[in-house]
Scaffold this motif. Structure first.
Motif, PDB file in Angstrom:
ATOM      1  N   LYS A 148       0.831  -1.205   0.000  1.00 41.33           N
ATOM      2  CA  LYS A 148       0.000   0.000   0.000  1.00 41.33           C
ATOM      3  C   LYS A 148       0.866   1.256   0.000  1.00 41.33           C
ATOM      4  N   LYS A 149       1.918   1.241   0.781  1.00 43.53           N
ATOM      5  CA  LYS A 149       2.800   2.406   0.899  1.00 43.53           C
ATOM      6  C   LYS A 149       3.416   2.784  -0.441  1.00 43.53           C
ATOM      7  N   TYR A 150       3.835   1.776  -1.217  1.00 47.49           N
ATOM      8  CA  TYR A 150       4.526   2.038  -2.486  1.00 47.49           C
ATOM      9  C   TYR A 150       3.624   1.806  -3.705  1.00 47.49           C
ATOM     10  N   ASN A 151       2.310   1.666  -3.475  1.00 41.79           N
ATOM     11  CA  ASN A 151       1.332   1.494  -4.555  1.00 41.79           C
ATOM     12  C   ASN A 151       1.710   0.337  -5.475  1.00 41.79           C
ATOM     13  N   LEU A 152       1.981  -0.828  -4.879  1.00 48.36           N
ATOM     14  CA  LEU A 152       2.371  -2.022  -5.636  1.00 48.36           C
ATOM     15  C   LEU A 152       1.196  -2.969  -5.867  1.00 48.36           C
ATOM     16  N   ILE A 153       0.374  -3.132  -4.832  1.00 44.16           N
ATOM     17  CA  ILE A 153      -0.728  -4.095  -4.882  1.00 44.16           C
ATOM     18  C   ILE A 153      -1.930  -3.482  -4.174  1.00 44.16           C
ATOM     19  N   ASP A 154      -3.108  -3.617  -4.796  1.00 51.10           N
ATOM     20  CA  ASP A 154      -4.340  -3.123  -4.175  1.00 51.10           C
ATOM     21  C   ASP A 154      -5.247  -4.319  -3.900  1.00 51.10           C
ATOM     22  N   PHE A 155      -5.346  -4.671  -2.624  1.00 54.61           N
ATOM     23  CA  PHE A 155      -6.165  -5.826  -2.235  1.00 54.61           C
ATOM     24  C   PHE A 155      -7.653  -5.462  -2.221  1.00 54.61           C
ATOM     25  N   GLU A 156      -7.985  -4.228  -1.802  1.00 55.08           N
ATOM     26  CA  GLU A 156      -9.385  -3.819  -1.727  1.00 55.08           C
ATOM     27  C   GLU A 156     -10.007  -3.702  -3.120  1.00 55.08           C
ATOM     28  N   LEU A 157      -9.235  -3.210  -4.086  1.00 53.17           N
ATOM     29  CA  LEU A 157      -9.754  -3.086  -5.443  1.00 53.17           C
ATOM     30  C   LEU A 157     -10.048  -4.460  -6.034  1.00 53.17           C
ATOM     31  N   GLY A 158      -9.216  -5.448  -5.676  1.00 53.87           N
ATOM     32  CA  GLY A 158      -9.472  -6.817  -6.112  1.00 53.87           C
ATOM     33  C   GLY A 158     -10.781  -7.348  -5.554  1.00 53.87           C
ATOM     34  N   VAL A 159     -11.108  -6.981  -4.312  1.00 55.38           N
ATOM     35  CA  VAL A 159     -12.378  -7.382  -3.695  1.00 55.38           C
ATOM     36  C   VAL A 159     -13.542  -6.791  -4.479  1.00 55.38           C
ATOM     37  N   LYS A 160     -13.391  -5.521  -4.880  1.00 52.68           N
ATOM     38  CA  LYS A 160     -14.445  -4.843  -5.649  1.00 52.68           C
ATOM     39  C   LYS A 160     -14.711  -5.558  -6.977  1.00 52.68           C
ATOM     40  N   ILE A 161     -13.648  -5.991  -7.637  1.00 56.86           N
ATOM     41  CA  ILE A 161     -13.775  -6.588  -8.971  1.00 56.86           C
ATOM     42  C   ILE A 161     -14.214  -8.049  -8.906  1.00 56.86           C
ATOM     43  N   ALA A 162     -13.615  -8.810  -7.983  1.00 56.00           N
ATOM     44  CA  ALA A 162     -13.845 -10.259  -7.971  1.00 56.00           C
ATOM     45  C   ALA A 162     -14.189 -10.819  -6.596  1.00 56.00           C
ATOM     46  N   GLY A 163     -13.543 -10.307  -5.554  1.00 59.77           N
ATOM     47  CA  GLY A 163     -13.717 -10.841  -4.211  1.00 59.77           C
ATOM     48  C   GLY A 163     -12.364 -10.954  -3.525  1.00 59.77           C
ATOM     49  N   ALA A 164     -12.383 -11.335  -2.264  1.00 56.56           N
ATOM     50  CA  ALA A 164     -11.136 -11.476  -1.508  1.00 56.56           C
ATOM     51  C   ALA A 164     -10.259 -12.552  -2.148  1.00 56.56           C
ATOM     52  N   GLY A 165      -8.947 -12.295  -2.158  1.00 58.80           N
ATOM     53  CA  GLY A 165      -8.020 -13.279  -2.699  1.00 58.80           C
ATOM     54  C   GLY A 165      -7.698 -13.083  -4.168  1.00 58.80           C
ATOM     55  N   PHE A 166      -8.118 -11.929  -4.733  1.00 62.40           N
ATOM     56  CA  PHE A 166      -7.830 -11.618  -6.137  1.00 62.40           C
ATOM     57  C   PHE A 166      -7.203 -10.227  -6.220  1.00 62.40           C
ATOM     58  N   PRO A 167      -5.924 -10.075  -5.830  1.00 60.57           N
ATOM     59  CA  PRO A 167      -5.306  -8.746  -5.789  1.00 60.57           C
ATOM     60  C   PRO A 167      -5.057  -8.161  -7.177  1.00 60.57           C
ATOM     61  N   VAL A 168      -4.907  -6.832  -7.211  1.00 62.20           N
ATOM     62  CA  VAL A 168      -4.545  -6.122  -8.438  1.00 62.20           C
ATOM     63  C   VAL A 168      -3.146  -5.547  -8.246  1.00 62.20           C
ATOM     64  N   TYR A 169      -2.258  -5.806  -9.204  1.00 63.51           N
ATOM     65  CA  TYR A 169      -0.880  -5.328  -9.137  1.00 63.51           C
ATOM     66  C   TYR A 169      -0.726  -4.088 -10.016  1.00 63.51           C
ATOM     67  N   PHE A 170       0.021  -3.109  -9.521  1.00 62.61           N
ATOM     68  CA  PHE A 170       0.245  -1.864 -10.255  1.00 62.61           C
ATOM     69  C   PHE A 170       1.731  -1.554 -10.384  1.00 62.61           C
ATOM     70  N   GLY A 171       2.085  -0.824 -11.430  1.00 65.93           N
ATOM     71  CA  GLY A 171       3.413  -0.248 -11.571  1.00 65.93           C
ATOM     72  C   GLY A 171       4.537  -1.225 -11.313  1.00 65.93           C
ATOM     73  N   LYS A 172       5.407  -0.868 -10.372  1.00 58.27           N
ATOM     74  CA  LYS A 172       6.555  -1.725 -10.082  1.00 58.27           C
ATOM     75  C   LYS A 172       6.140  -3.062  -9.467  1.00 58.27           C
ATOM     76  N   GLY A 173       4.964  -3.125  -8.861  1.00 63.94           N
ATOM     77  CA  GLY A 173       4.459  -4.406  -8.359  1.00 63.94           C
ATOM     78  C   GLY A 173       4.187  -5.359  -9.511  1.00 63.94           C
ATOM     79  N   ALA A 174       3.517  -4.858 -10.570  1.00 70.56           N
ATOM     80  CA  ALA A 174       3.229  -5.672 -11.750  1.00 70.56           C
ATOM     81  C   ALA A 174       4.515  -6.026 -12.485  1.00 70.56           C
ATOM     82  N   ARG A 175       5.417  -5.066 -12.582  1.00 71.69           N
ATOM     83  CA  ARG A 175       6.682  -5.315 -13.282  1.00 71.69           C
ATOM     84  C   ARG A 175       7.540  -6.333 -12.538  1.00 71.69           C
TER      85      ARG A 175
END
Length: 422
Positions: A148-175
Motif C-alpha cells: 500500500k505504501k509504495y502502490n504495488l498491490i491493491d487488495f481492496e480493489l481486487g475485492v471490488k472486482i472479484a472478491g477477496a483473494g484476487f489482488p490487483v498489481y500496479f506499476g513496479k508491483g506488476a513489473r
C-alpha cells in the motif's frame, strides 16, 4: 492410483505405508483385492461363454451345410441362451470394474521408506536451512502495508472486482511479478526444461489423471456450463499431455516447464495467516514437470531440490527445506520436499514450493508408459514449483525493506530493470 497387483503382492508394505499416513480406511485394500478377484472370475466366465458361442456358431454353419436343419436350430437355441447369460455377465463385469476403480481412487500413494510417520506439519523434518533467521526489528512492516505504501498491490480493489483473494498489481508491483516469472522460466529452460504454454482449464479426465479428482474437487473452480475446471497448478495440464501415451525409452527423460495462473477456492481459509499475499484464490506460478524411468526418479528428485535451492540462492532469501511426514504428504505423492522462505516482518516461515515424486501413482491413472526391450511399463512422474510467486513476493518486499525503500536482489533487479522501490 496404486495397481491391484501391488496391493496383493505388497500388502504388508501397503498397510504399513497407509499407517504412516494415518489413513483411516485400510480395509479398502482388502476390498480392492476381493473386488478384483470377483472381476477376474467374471472375466473368465465371460471369456469362456464367448468362446463357446463362437464354437457353436461355427458348428451351426457346418450343420446347415450338411443339411442337418433340426440340429442347427437346437444349436441356435443354445447360442441364444449363452448370449443372454453373457450379456448378464458383461453387466456384472462392468459393475465390478467400476466398483474396483472407485475403491482404488480412495487409496492414497504409499510413502517412500524415508518418509517418517507423522500427523501434521509439526512432524516434518528440516533437511536444510540456509541462514539463521531473525526479525527486522522495530519499524519493520508486513508486505501488505509495504504494498500500500509504495502502490504495488491493491487488495481492496481486487475485492471490488472479484472478491477477496484476487489482488490487483500496479506499476513496479506488476513489473516485479513479470520479472520473477521471466527469471523462473529462463532458469528452468537453462536447466534443460522445455517451455510449454498449456490451457488454464482442464476436463474431468485430466483432473483424475493427476489426482486432483476425486480428492480435491472442493478446492477447484468448476465451470458448470462447459464441464471444465480452472487449473490449481500447471502440473495438471502439462502432465496430462502424456495421458494415454506410449513413449519409447529414448524419449525419456521428459522435462517441461510452464507458467500459468493458478486458481484455488481455498475453502475454509480465514484468519491472520491469509492476510495479503499469504493465501490467494488466483496467483501466478512456474512449474517443472518430469517423466523418468523408475530407477532414476529419486536421484532426479534430489536434482530438482538442488535446482529450487539455486533459485532461492539467487533471490537471496533465507530458506529451509523440509521433508514432509506421512500425515502431511499429499494424496498422490510418495515423497515431498517443501521449501519455505523466512518472512522477516511477519517473523514466520512461508511455503513457496513443493517438489514431489509420485512414482507410478499418476502414470497408472494416466496410462502413461514407455517401451523398453519390447515391453511396456509405467513411467515415474515428478513435479515442483519453480516458483510460486505470492509468498516469494511477500518475502522479497519484507526482507529487503530499508529506510530508503525496498532494494531488490541483484539478479531480480536485472530482470525488473530497476533496483529500488521507493
Amino acid at each position: 492410483m496404486l495397481q491391484v497387483q501391488f496391493l496383493r503382492d505388497q500388502k504388508d508394505r501397503v498397510l504399513e505405508g497407509l499407517e504412516k499416513r494415518n489413513f483411516k480406511n485400510p480395509e479398502l485394500v482388502d476390498q480392492a483385492i476381493e473386488t478384483d478377484e470377483k472381476r477376474k472370475k467374471l472375466q473368465t466366465e465371460l471369456d469362456s461363454q464367448l468362446s463357446e458361442i463362437n464354437r457353436i456358431s461355427k458348428e451351426i454353419g457346418m450343420l446347415m451345410k450338411d443339411g442337418k436343419k433340426e440340429e442347427a436350430e437346437a444349436a441356435k437355441s443354445q447360442t441364444s441362451q449363452f448370449k443372454e447369460s453373457s450379456a448378464q455377465l458383461k453387466t456384472e463385469l462392468e459393475s465390478a470394474e467400476k466398483s474396483l476403480l472407485d475403491i482404488l481412487y480412495q487409496i492414497p500413494n504409499i510413502p517412500n521408506e524415508k518418509v517418517k510417520k507423522g500427523v501434521s506439519a509439526d512432524d516434518n523434518e528440516t533437511i536444510y536451512q540456509s541462514h539463521d533467521v531473525e526479525g527486522l526489528g522495530e519499524g519493520a512492516i508486513p508486505h501488505w502495508e509495504l504494498a500500500k505504501k509504495y502502490n504495488l498491490i491493491d487488495f481492496e480493489l481486487g475485492v471490488k472486482i472479484a472478491g477477496a483473494g484476487f489482488p490487483v498489481y500496479f506499476g513496479k508491483g506488476a513489473r516485479l511479478q513479470r520479472a520473477l516469472v521471466q527469471y523462473f522460466l529462463d532458469k528452468n529452460v537453462d536447466a534443460g526444461y522445455l517451455e510449454v504454454n498449456p490451457p488454464h482449464v482442464v476436463n474431468e479426465a485430466s483432473g483424475y489423471g493427476t489426482g486432483q479428482l476425486p480428492d480435491k474437487e472442493g478446492q477447484m473452480y468448476y465451470i458448470n456450463a462447459d464441464d471444465l475446471y480452472l487449473i490449481p497448478t500447471a502440473e495438471v495440464p502439462v502432465t496430462n499431455l502424456y495421458r494415454d501415451v506410449l513413449l519409447d525409452e529414448k524419449d525419456l527423460p521428459i522435462k517441461n516447464t510452464a507458467f500459468s495462473q493458478c486458481y484455488r477456492r481455498e475453502a475454509g481459509s480465514y484468519g491472520a495467516h491469509v492476510r495479503g499475499l499469504n493465501r490467494l484464490h488466483q496467483f501466478e506460478k512456474v512449474e517443472i514437470v518430469r517423466l523418468e524411468k523408475p530407477e532414476n526418479s529419486y536421484a532426479v528428485l534430489e536434482e530438482m531440490v538442488e535446482h529450487i535451492k539455486s533459485i532461492l540462492e539467487d533471490l537471496e532469501l533465507p530458506y529451509r527445506v523440509l521433508r514432509l511426514c506421512g500425515g502431511d504428504t499429499g494424496f498422490a505423492s510418495a515423497m515431498t520436499y517443501d521449501f519455505e522462505v523466512w518472512s522477516a516482518a511477519q517473523e514466520k516461515w512461508l511455503e513457496v514450493s513443493s517438489v514431489s515424486n509420485f512414482e507410478t501413482f499418476q502414470a497408472n491413472r494416466l496410462k502413461c508408459r514407455y517401451k523398453t526391450d519390447g515391453k511396456s511399463q509405467l513411467v515415474h512422474t515428478l513435479n515442483g514449483s519453480a516458483m510460486a510467486l505470492p509468498r516469494i513476493m511477500a518475502a522479497l518486499l519484507e526482507n529487503n525493506q530499508t529506510s530508503e525503500g525496498i532494494k531488490l536482489p541483484k539478479k531480480i533487479a536485472e530482470y525488473a530493470k530497476f533496483e529500488m522501490i521507493s
